[in-house]
Design a protein around this motif. Structure first.
Motif, PDB file in Angstrom:
ATOM      1  N   MET A 441      13.974  -2.268  -6.221  1.00 22.07           N
ATOM      2  CA  MET A 441      12.829  -2.055  -5.522  1.00 22.07           C
ATOM      3  C   MET A 441      11.593  -2.040  -6.403  1.00 22.07           C
ATOM      4  SD  MET A 441      14.099  -2.511  -2.547  1.00 22.07           S
ATOM      5  CE  MET A 441      15.473  -3.392  -3.048  1.00 22.07           C
ATOM      6  N   GLU A 442      10.454  -2.496  -6.181  1.00 22.90           N
ATOM      7  CA  GLU A 442       9.209  -2.508  -6.858  1.00 22.90           C
ATOM      8  C   GLU A 442       8.341  -1.504  -6.150  1.00 22.90           C
ATOM      9  OE1 GLU A 442       7.356  -4.775 -10.199  1.00 22.90           O
ATOM     10  OE2 GLU A 442       8.697  -5.768  -9.089  1.00 22.90           O
ATOM     11  N   ALA A 443       7.678  -0.832  -6.971  1.00 24.49           N
ATOM     12  CA  ALA A 443       6.682   0.104  -6.566  1.00 24.49           C
ATOM     13  C   ALA A 443       5.371  -0.391  -7.229  1.00 24.49           C
ATOM     14  CB  ALA A 443       7.043   1.527  -6.749  1.00 24.49           C
ATOM     15  N   TYR A 444       4.354   0.014  -6.749  1.00 24.95           N
ATOM     16  CA  TYR A 444       2.681  -0.093  -7.291  1.00 24.95           C
ATOM     17  C   TYR A 444       1.817   0.987  -6.891  1.00 24.95           C
ATOM     18  CZ  TYR A 444      -1.699  -2.013  -7.936  1.00 24.95           C
ATOM     19  OH  TYR A 444      -3.081  -2.192  -8.260  1.00 24.95           O
ATOM     20  N   GLY A 445       1.173   1.472  -7.991  1.00 28.28           N
ATOM     21  CA  GLY A 445       0.321   2.672  -7.753  1.00 28.28           C
ATOM     22  C   GLY A 445      -0.394   2.676  -9.072  1.00 28.28           C
ATOM     23  N   MET A 446      -0.858   3.726  -9.283  1.00 32.31           N
ATOM     24  CA  MET A 446      -1.616   4.256 -10.667  1.00 32.31           C
ATOM     25  C   MET A 446      -1.934   5.526 -10.515  1.00 32.31           C
ATOM     26  SD  MET A 446      -5.064   2.001  -9.502  1.00 32.31           S
ATOM     27  CE  MET A 446      -5.906   2.485 -10.983  1.00 32.31           C
ATOM     28  N   SER A 447      -2.157   6.365 -11.603  1.00 32.07           N
ATOM     29  CA  SER A 447      -2.478   7.868 -11.639  1.00 32.07           C
ATOM     30  C   SER A 447      -3.573   7.975 -10.506  1.00 32.07           C
ATOM     31  CB  SER A 447      -3.129   8.124 -13.052  1.00 32.07           C
ATOM     32  OG  SER A 447      -2.108   7.787 -14.131  1.00 32.07           O
ATOM     33  N   GLU A 448      -4.572   7.180 -10.492  1.00 27.45           N
ATOM     34  CA  GLU A 448      -5.546   7.569  -9.652  1.00 27.45           C
ATOM     35  C   GLU A 448      -5.274   7.622  -8.123  1.00 27.45           C
ATOM     36  OE1 GLU A 448      -7.451   5.949 -13.440  1.00 27.45           O
ATOM     37  OE2 GLU A 448      -5.628   5.517 -12.274  1.00 27.45           O
ATOM     38  N   CYS A 449      -4.093   7.038  -7.665  1.00 27.42           N
ATOM     39  CA  CYS A 449      -3.704   7.345  -6.435  1.00 27.42           C
ATOM     40  C   CYS A 449      -2.369   8.218  -6.416  1.00 27.42           C
ATOM     41  CB  CYS A 449      -3.283   5.726  -5.863  1.00 27.42           C
ATOM     42  SG  CYS A 449      -2.243   4.969  -6.549  1.00 27.42           S
ATOM     43  N   SER A 450      -2.317   8.910  -7.132  1.00 28.33           N
ATOM     44  CA  SER A 450      -1.216  10.026  -7.337  1.00 28.33           C
ATOM     45  C   SER A 450       0.198   9.476  -7.666  1.00 28.33           C
ATOM     46  CB  SER A 450      -1.223  10.815  -5.847  1.00 28.33           C
ATOM     47  OG  SER A 450      -2.584  11.472  -5.771  1.00 28.33           O
ATOM     48  N   GLY A 451       0.380   8.286  -7.768  1.00 24.11           N
ATOM     49  CA  GLY A 451       1.588   7.616  -7.976  1.00 24.11           C
ATOM     50  C   GLY A 451       2.017   6.460  -7.163  1.00 24.11           C
ATOM     51  N   ALA A 452       2.598   6.375  -6.075  1.00 26.82           N
ATOM     52  CA  ALA A 452       2.844   5.069  -5.430  1.00 26.82           C
ATOM     53  C   ALA A 452       1.950   4.594  -4.348  1.00 26.82           C
ATOM     54  CB  ALA A 452       4.206   5.169  -4.818  1.00 26.82           C
ATOM     55  N   HIS A 453       1.522   3.433  -4.035  1.00 31.07           N
ATOM     56  CA  HIS A 453       0.794   2.997  -2.783  1.00 31.07           C
ATOM     57  C   HIS A 453       1.479   2.096  -2.285  1.00 31.07           C
ATOM     58  CE1 HIS A 453      -3.158   2.065  -0.869  1.00 31.07           C
ATOM     59  NE2 HIS A 453      -2.665   1.033  -0.995  1.00 31.07           N
ATOM     60  N   THR A 454       2.350   1.142  -2.742  1.00 30.94           N
ATOM     61  CA  THR A 454       3.211   0.307  -2.247  1.00 30.94           C
ATOM     62  C   THR A 454       4.402   0.491  -2.507  1.00 30.94           C
ATOM     63  OG1 THR A 454       2.968  -1.584  -3.546  1.00 30.94           O
ATOM     64  CG2 THR A 454       1.344  -1.313  -1.885  1.00 30.94           C
ATOM     65  N   LEU A 455       5.714   0.063  -1.678  1.00 31.94           N
ATOM     66  CA  LEU A 455       7.106   0.301  -2.205  1.00 31.94           C
ATOM     67  C   LEU A 455       7.821  -0.929  -1.219  1.00 31.94           C
ATOM     68  CD1 LEU A 455       7.714   4.036  -1.718  1.00 31.94           C
ATOM     69  CD2 LEU A 455       7.844   2.671  -3.904  1.00 31.94           C
ATOM     70  N   SER A 456       8.628  -1.504  -2.051  1.00 35.10           N
ATOM     71  CA  SER A 456       9.611  -2.246  -1.439  1.00 35.10           C
ATOM     72  C   SER A 456      10.787  -1.390  -1.019  1.00 35.10           C
ATOM     73  CB  SER A 456      10.106  -3.468  -2.320  1.00 35.10           C
ATOM     74  OG  SER A 456       9.177  -4.207  -3.213  1.00 35.10           O
ATOM     75  N   THR A 457      11.515  -2.100  -0.123  1.00 37.23           N
ATOM     76  CA  THR A 457      12.562  -1.470   0.423  1.00 37.23           C
ATOM     77  C   THR A 457      13.575  -2.623   0.847  1.00 37.23           C
ATOM     78  OG1 THR A 457      11.975  -1.473   2.960  1.00 37.23           O
ATOM     79  CG2 THR A 457      11.399   0.575   1.754  1.00 37.23           C
ATOM     80  N   GLU A 458      14.845  -2.197   1.086  1.00 36.73           N
ATOM     81  CA  GLU A 458      15.902  -3.372   1.425  1.00 36.73           C
ATOM     82  C   GLU A 458      15.504  -3.995   2.524  1.00 36.73           C
ATOM     83  OE1 GLU A 458      19.886  -1.992   1.282  1.00 36.73           O
ATOM     84  OE2 GLU A 458      19.841  -1.767  -0.847  1.00 36.73           O
ATOM     85  N   LYS A 459      14.784  -3.352   3.587  1.00 35.32           N
ATOM     86  CA  LYS A 459      14.334  -4.081   4.716  1.00 35.32           C
ATOM     87  C   LYS A 459      13.030  -4.827   4.632  1.00 35.32           C
ATOM     88  CE  LYS A 459      17.169  -1.161   7.805  1.00 35.32           C
ATOM     89  NZ  LYS A 459      16.938  -0.316   8.783  1.00 35.32           N
ATOM     90  N   LYS A 460      12.156  -4.476   3.477  1.00 33.50           N
ATOM     91  CA  LYS A 460      10.784  -5.051   3.169  1.00 33.50           C
ATOM     92  C   LYS A 460      10.754  -5.503   1.721  1.00 33.50           C
ATOM     93  CE  LYS A 460       8.165  -2.490   6.922  1.00 33.50           C
ATOM     94  NZ  LYS A 460       7.007  -1.781   7.184  1.00 33.50           N
ATOM     95  N   TYR A 461      11.555  -6.615   1.608  1.00 31.03           N
ATOM     96  CA  TYR A 461      11.518  -7.145   0.173  1.00 31.03           C
ATOM     97  C   TYR A 461      11.225  -8.522   0.006  1.00 31.03           C
ATOM     98  CZ  TYR A 461      13.598  -7.389  -4.471  1.00 31.03           C
ATOM     99  OH  TYR A 461      13.861  -7.378  -5.776  1.00 31.03           O
ATOM    100  N   ARG A 462      10.338  -8.797  -0.888  1.00 28.73           N
ATOM    101  CA  ARG A 462       9.876 -10.199  -1.336  1.00 28.73           C
ATOM    102  C   ARG A 462      10.041 -10.315  -2.987  1.00 28.73           C
ATOM    103  NH1 ARG A 462      10.450 -10.230   3.250  1.00 28.73           N
ATOM    104  NH2 ARG A 462       9.274 -11.774   4.767  1.00 28.73           N
ATOM    105  N   LEU A 463      10.985 -11.235  -3.504  1.00 34.68           N
ATOM    106  CA  LEU A 463      10.540 -11.286  -4.954  1.00 34.68           C
ATOM    107  C   LEU A 463       9.404 -11.549  -5.453  1.00 34.68           C
ATOM    108  CD1 LEU A 463      14.065 -13.611  -5.648  1.00 34.68           C
ATOM    109  CD2 LEU A 463      13.595 -11.205  -6.699  1.00 34.68           C
ATOM    110  N   GLY A 464       8.947 -10.939  -6.276  1.00 39.35           N
ATOM    111  CA  GLY A 464       7.610 -11.200  -6.860  1.00 39.35           C
ATOM    112  C   GLY A 464       6.639 -10.250  -6.450  1.00 39.35           C
ATOM    113  N   SER A 465       6.933  -9.449  -5.288  1.00 44.15           N
ATOM    114  CA  SER A 465       6.020  -8.788  -4.518  1.00 44.15           C
ATOM    115  C   SER A 465       6.198  -7.424  -4.700  1.00 44.15           C
ATOM    116  CB  SER A 465       6.010  -8.939  -3.093  1.00 44.15           C
ATOM    117  OG  SER A 465       5.617  -7.629  -2.355  1.00 44.15           O
TER     118      SER A 465
END
Length: 690
Positions: A441-465
C-alpha cells in the motif's frame, strides 16, 4: 467559547493574525474551546485566534466540525501515554534490540510511562527550559522513544537529528531548537557533539545511552535515571498543568537538500490526529498490533507510525539493530512477526533483489511452481484491487504451497498491512510483491502534514496511485493546467503550525486560508485517487522554455533496463536533455557504501548481452561498447514514449559508482539529493554539452 488572556505569547505572524481563515471558516464551523485558567493541562487548549505561528511558545486554534474524525476532543501526548498506561498497563509496549548479553529487554505500558516520568524529572533537574529542546542523535531504541516523550512531558520539544548528519548540521539543529539537552547513542555520535559543544551556550547536559561513558561531564543512561528517581513529581506536575494540545511538542527537521533544514513545528493535536486517522483508515486493532522500528526516527513517517500510532492503539514495538538497512532487518522481522510493516522503496527493492537472487538457484520444477503461483497471486490481487474478491482454487493452492512459506521466511506471515512511503516505488516491484500475495500500500504525505495525508488500502487501490485522502482531511489541486494536473494542497487538523522562527518560508508553504502547498504536482481521477506526477521545484525548464517533469522521464528509462539503479535527468536552461545513470552494484554491509562490482543480477545481464565486464570501472575504462549500446537502446525506447522532441534524452554518462548515503547522493530517507549530484558530477555534465 471562553476567552482568556494567553499565558504565553501567541507568536503572531504579520499578515496571519487578523485575516479570515476562509477554508476553516467554511469547513470547520467551530474551534476547540480554550481553558478558563490556562492551568488545566496537559489536555487543555489555550486560547489563540491564529491558524499559524512560528514562535516557539506560540499556539494555534484547533478546527472542529460534526464529523466523526474532527469532533474528537484534542489530547496531548502526555495525556495519551497516561491513558494507554491505564488501558494496557501490562501489555508490552517496547522490545529492545539484542543487547551484548544476547537478550532483549521488554517494557510494559506502565513501565514505559514510569520511565518517561523519571527521565522528564531528570531533564528538568538538568535545566530543560519551557519551549527549549532535547535533541536526540542515535539509532532507534527504547531510550529514543523515552527521551522524545520525556522532553514533551517536561514542557520542551523533542528534536531528532539524523545519525548521518555532520557536526555542523548537528550544530544548526541544536542552535535552531535552542537545545538545553542532547541525548546521543554512543561514542561515535558523542564525538560530533563534543566537537561543537563550545558553540552551544544553551547546552546544559549531554547524555549517552549506549556503551561505556568515558568522557567527563557526560551522563550515562543509568545516571540519568538515578537523577530522575531522586526528584519529586512536584515540578513535573506543575509543568504538565501548563501544557496544551495546541502548542508545539515536536520539531521535525527537513532533510535540507537545498540550504539549511527547516524546523517543522508539530503540535500534540497534529500528531495524535494523524495517528488516529491512520489507525482508523487501515483498520488497526487496539492492543493487537506489532511493528518493527528501523526507519530513521528523525523522519516524520517513522515518528508518526512507530511512536504515536503505536502509543495511541497500544501496539508493541520491536527495535531492529543498527545493521537493519544493511541486511539484518529480516532477523528482527522473523522474531517480531509484525502485523504491519512500513518500508521506504529502497527497503522493498533490496528485498526484491535478494528474492530474485534466491529464485535463480531454484531448479526447473521449483521455478515452474513459483511462476505458476505468482500468476495466481497477481491475478487474485489485481481482481481484488478492482473490487472482485474471489478466491479461485489456484490462488488457495498457491497460498498454501508458496505464499505462506515466503512470508514466513521474511517474518511477514502475520502481516496484514504492507506499506511504502517517502518516495515512489516502481510498478514492476509492486507487481512482483503483489504476485507473492504481498500487496504494498502506498502512502503520501510530508513532515508539514504530520505524516500521512493519503493512503491506499486493499479496498481502495490503484497501481500508480498514492491512494485516497484520509477521512476528515481535504485535498485540492491548485493552478490546474489543461491536462488536469496541479499543485497538491492539503488542509485539516494535521497541518503543521509553521516553521520555527521562519515566517517567510511558512507563508510560502501555508496560505492564508490554511492550505498547505506541497510543491508536488498531481492529478485526481474520477474515483478520487491521487496520483503524484512530479515536483514543481524539480521541473526542468529548457532553454527553449519547455517545462519537463524529470521523475516521469527517469522512470521511463529505468523501466526499460532493470540493470540501471538510478537515472538522473539534466537539462535546466540547456538546449537539450541529458542523463546520468548508475548500474546496480554490491554494497558494503558495514558502511552502506556502494562497491565497484556488479550485483549478481547485473552480472547475469551483462553476460547475456555478450559483455565481459563485471565492474563499473571496467565499463568506464574500456568504454564497453556492448553495455553503452544497451543503455542507449533503453533510452531510445523511453524516448519513443515522450510526448515531444524536447522531452527526449540526447546523451548520457555512466557514473563511477551507484548513489549511497556515505557518498552523499542520498539523504537519510534515501531520497536523491539532486543539487548534490549536479555539483559532484559537474564535469561529466558539462562534457555532454560541449
Amino acid at each position: 467559547m471562553a476567552q482568556v488572556q494567553p499565558i504565553l505569547s501567541n507568536g503572531a505572524i504579520n499578515g496571519f493574525a487578523d485575516k479570515p481563515d476562509k477554508v476553516f471558516a467554511e469547513s470547520f464551523p467551530r474551534y476547540a474551546p480554550a481553558s478558563e485558567t490556562g492551568l488545566d493541562g496537559p489536555d487543555q487548549v489555550l486560547y489563540s485566534k491564529l491558524g499559524t505561528t512560528t514562535e516557539p511558545d506560540g499556539r494555534c486554534r484547533i478546527p472542529l466540525d460534526d464529523s466523526e474524525e474532527n469532533s474528537v476532543k484534542p489530547m496531548s501526548v502526555p495525556g495519551q501515554l497516561m491513558r494507554s498506561a491505564k488501558l494496557y498497563p501490562n501489555h508490552i509496549a517496547m522490545v529492545s534490540r539484542l543487547g551484548v548479553d544476547g537478550k532483549r529487554i521488554s517494557y510494559t505500558y506502565r513501565e514505559y510511562e514510569l520511565q518517561v516520568r523519571t527521565v522528564a524529572r531528570a531533564f528538568l533537574k538538568l535545566g530543560l527550559e519551557r519551549h527549549h529542546s532535547v535533541c536526540i542523535l542515535g539509532f532507534n531504541s527504547p531510550q529514543w522513544f523515552i527521551s522524545d516523550i520525556a522532553a514533551i512531558y517536561a514542557g520542551g520539544f523533542a528534536a531528532g537529528i539524523y545519525t548521518t548528519n555532520s557536526p555542523e548540521a548537528c550544530q544548526f539543529i541544536a542552535e535552531s531548537s535552542r537545545a538545553n539537552i542532547i541525548v546521543v547513542e554512543d561514542a561515535k555520535q558523542l564525538e560530533k557533539i563534543l566537537e561543537i559543544k563550545k558553540n552551544l551556550p544553551l547546552l546544559k547536559a549531554i547524555i549517552q545511552y549506549d556503551g561505556i561513558v568515558q568522557e567527563k561531564n557526560v551522563y550515562s543512561w543509568s545516571e540519568l535515571l538515578e537523577i530522575g528517581k531522586n526528584e519529586s513529581d512536584d515540578k513535573l506536575e506543575s509543568v504538565l498543568k501548563t501544557i496544551a494540545a495546541n502548542e508545539c511538542c515536536t520539531l521535525v527537521y527537513t532533510s535540507g537538500t537545498v540550504g539549511n533544514p527547516k524546523g517543522v513545528m508539530l503540535s500534540h493535536d497534529n500528531l495524535l490526529h494523524n495517528a488516529r486517522g491512520i489507525i482508523k483508515y487501515v483498520d488497526l486493532k487496539s492492543g493487537c498490533e506489532v511493528i518493527v522500528s528501523f526507519l530513521p526516527l528523525s523522519h516524520v513517517a517513522a515518528q508518526v507510525v512507530d511512536i504515536f500510532t503505536s502509543l495511541y492503539m497500544g501496539g508493541t514495538i520491536y527495535f531492529a539493530d543498527k545493521n537493519a538497512l544493511k541486511g539484518s532487518l529480516v532477523d528482527t522481522l522473523t522474531v517480531a512477526r509484525p502485523t504491519a510493516f512500513l518500508g521506504v522503496p529502497r527497503v522493498w527493492e533490496k528485498i526484491y533483489e535478494k528474492m530474485q537472487e534466491v529464485a535463480r538457484n531454484n531448479g526447473p520444477i521449483k521455478t515452474w511452481i513459483a511462476n505458476w503461483a505468482k500468476a495466481q497471486g497477481l491475478q487474485y490481487n489485481m481482481n481484488k484491487m478492482n473490487g472482485i474478491d474471489y478466491k479461485h482454487w489456484g490462488y488457495v493452492i498457491a497460498k498454501w504451497l508458496v505464499f505462506n512459506k515466503v512470508k514466513a521466511a521474511l517474518g511477514l506471515d502475520r502481516c496484514k498491512l504492507f506499506a511504502t512511503a517517502a518516495a515512489p516505488l516502481s510498478t514492476e516491484v509492486k507487481k512482483y510483491f503483489m504476485s507473492l500475495d504481498i500487496p504494498i500500500m502506498e502512502a503520501y504525505g510530508m513532515s508539514e502534514c504530520s505524516g500521512a495525508h493519503t493512503l491506499s488500502t486493499e479496498k481502495k487501490y490503484r497501481l500508480g496511485s498514492v491512494g485516497c485522502v484520509m477521512k476528515g482531511l481535504k485535498t485540492k489541486l491548485d493552478n490546474l493546467d489543461n491536462t488536469g494536473e496541479g499543485e497538491i494542497c492539503m488542509a485539516g487538523r494535521h497541518i503543521f503550525m509553521g516553521y520555527l522562527n521562519d515566517p517567510e518560508k511558512t507563508k510560502e508553504a501555508k496560505d492564508e486560508e490554511g492550505w498547505l502547498h506541497s510543491g508536488d504536482l498531481g492529478r485526481i481521477d474520477i474515483d478520487r485517487f491521487l496520483y503524484v506526477t512530479g515536483r514543481i521545484k524539480e521541473l526542468i525548464i529548457t532553454a527553449g522554455g519547455e517545462n519537463i517533469p524529470p521523475v516521469h522521464i527517469e522512470h521511463l528509462v529505468l523501466k526499460e533496463l532493470s540493470a540501471l539503479s538510478n537515472a538522473l535527468l539534466i537539462g535546466d536552461k540547456r538546449k537539450y536533455l541529458t542523463m546520468l545513470v548508475s548500474l546496480k552494484t554490491e554494497s558494503n554491509s558495514d558502511t552502506g557504501e556502494t562497491l565497484d562490482s556488479f550485483t549478481e543480477d547485473t552480472k547475469i545481464w551483462a553476460k547475456s548481452i555478450g559483455s565481459k565486464s563485471t565492474t563499473v570501472s571496467e565499463v568506464i575504462s574500456t568504454k564497453d561498447p556492448i553495455i553503452f549500446k544497451e543503455i542507449q537502446a533503453a533510452i531510445d525506447r523511453a524516448n519513443l514514449k515522450s510526448i515531444s522532441n524536447a522531452q527526449k534524452v540526447q546523451k548520457f554518462r555512466i557514473l563511477p559508482h551507484d548513489f549511497s548515503i556515505p557518498t552523499g547522493e542520498l539523504g537519510p530517507t534515501l531520497k536523491v539529493k539532486r543539487n548534490v549530484v549536479y555539483k559532484m558530477y559537474a564535469n561529466l555534465i558539462e562534457e555532454m554539452y560541449q
